[in-house]
Enzyme design. Sequence first.
Site, mmCIF file in Angstrom:
data_model
loop_
_atom_site.group_PDB
_atom_site.id
_atom_site.type_symbol
_atom_site.label_atom_id
_atom_site.label_comp_id
_atom_site.label_asym_id
_atom_site.label_seq_id
_atom_site.Cartn_x
_atom_site.Cartn_y
_atom_site.Cartn_z
ATOM 1 N N GLY A 217 0.814 -1.206 0.000
ATOM 2 C CA GLY A 217 0.000 0.000 0.000
ATOM 3 C C GLY A 217 0.849 1.257 0.000
ATOM 4 C CB SER A 218 0.095 4.622 1.284
ATOM 5 O OG SER A 218 -1.059 4.801 0.483
ATOM 6 C CB THR A 219 4.488 1.519 3.513
ATOM 7 O OG1 THR A 219 4.229 0.263 2.872
ATOM 8 C CG2 THR A 219 3.627 1.642 4.764
ATOM 9 C CG PHE A 220 5.960 0.552 -3.055
ATOM 10 C CD1 PHE A 220 6.992 -0.334 -2.798
ATOM 11 C CD2 PHE A 220 5.830 1.065 -4.335
ATOM 12 C CE1 PHE A 220 7.884 -0.705 -3.796
ATOM 13 C CE2 PHE A 220 6.713 0.701 -5.344
ATOM 14 C CZ PHE A 220 7.745 -0.189 -5.076
ATOM 15 C CE LYS A 221 0.270 6.658 -1.775
ATOM 16 N NZ LYS A 221 -0.874 7.274 -1.082
#
Length: 484
Positions: A217-221
Amino acid sequence: MNKELKRVSTVVLLMFVALFISTSIIQVVAVDNLKADGRNSRTLYASYSAERGPILVDGQPIALSQPSDDEFKFQRVYTNGPLYAPVTGYLTLNQGNTGLEDSLNDYLSGTSNNQFFDQVNAIVTGQKPKGASVELTIDPIVQQAAWDALGDYKGAVIAIRPKTGEIIAMVSKPTFDPNLFAVHDSAQVIATYDQLLNDPSGPLFNRTLAGALDPPGSTFKLVVASAAIDSGSFTADSAFPNPATLTLPQSSFQISNSDEAPCGPGDTATIATAVRLSCNIPMAELGQQLGYRAILEQANKFGFNESIDVPLTSTASVYPRVLDEPSTMLSAFGQSEVRASPLQMAMVSMAIANGGTIMKPNLVESILSSNLNSIEQFTPTEFRRAMSEQTAATMKGLMVASVANGAANTATIDGVDVAGKTGTAENGAGDPYTLWFTGFAPAQDPEVVVAVVVQDGGGLGQDGLSSRISAPIGKQVLEAVLNR
């Protein structure tokens, strides 16, 4: 007659050479693999005839061997089995081993090549053979705090000292009691294994680093923003169109931000705003401009697409080597086919905390022979440089802003600058979300990085949010370290 004798002699000589070569291969080349093979019952039974070395945390045994009154002489005991099961794994009579009981079996059983002289000395002096002791980097206070913080959720927590790579907490739930595998009854061991293997909650998997991985999810941002800024073609203030919805190219599929609104006010949104508020659309647009190759290269710098031994063997986190344009845009906010472990996301945070450098994660502080001679001593080792110091400093600022006044504000700690990033990952239409948090503290001089994953939406399906569940768990683990 002489001719026939020569033929026989030649055949005998060739047989002798073949025997010499095969025994040399077995005794020299293949010896370690044969000893490590779980089917080698001779090695296994021999290991039970010696006192297996203890596994220690802060000097106290979490796995040890005690005398038994049966033919195996010793019984393996786990003093706080469920808490440390992901670390120790289990030792069985003849059904294989897992965890450190497997990866360090040669040291614990006293059969490693490094213990050869200890073995000889035991024979000469008549001493009973004994395996080496293994001291871990785990901090028992932090381990317990991670266990308590995760509570009844299905998921995992890992905490690492960023400057050294020492793993100080490794918790995975649901878990199991390795004492159930240590009994000297094969039928009972098999029954226990079958029961746990068929348990749909998967208690045998160490979710911190292995098993079926989750979309980050957004941790990959953090990975995508690092790739953009480190390329020199973008800055944290690079701006992108800011619609409430966006139709992916080559399809009719629409994506939106988590609140289905634009990413803050204005017609454009910057990378900094997208990370702070955890917006999907600006990151998808950034991913489209970067292209999958640039994201793949950055992901690989963090350790994606390779297994890392700590010395437990991890499942490689995945960023696909080929993606089309719409899938690349989805991958830019941790969806599509991207998969990651908590260990991997902790390594992403570690790079940012360490000025761009990742230290190799490690569970073992030292290995000592039975006479207390040092066999191995932990030395901090650089794993890889993932980005420049300038990029790491910029990314640290973005993560601090995310906690101070952004989507990760539930990780706030009074009087401490915390750097963090949440992620609420989709798993399919109607399926529960996967909830993430990764971060470190204090931001100026990081003592610990943490990564948290909570599966099955924390029991709330698609109503579960990382800001409500995973970030507070991460906060509790960070506080446990800072309060030591």
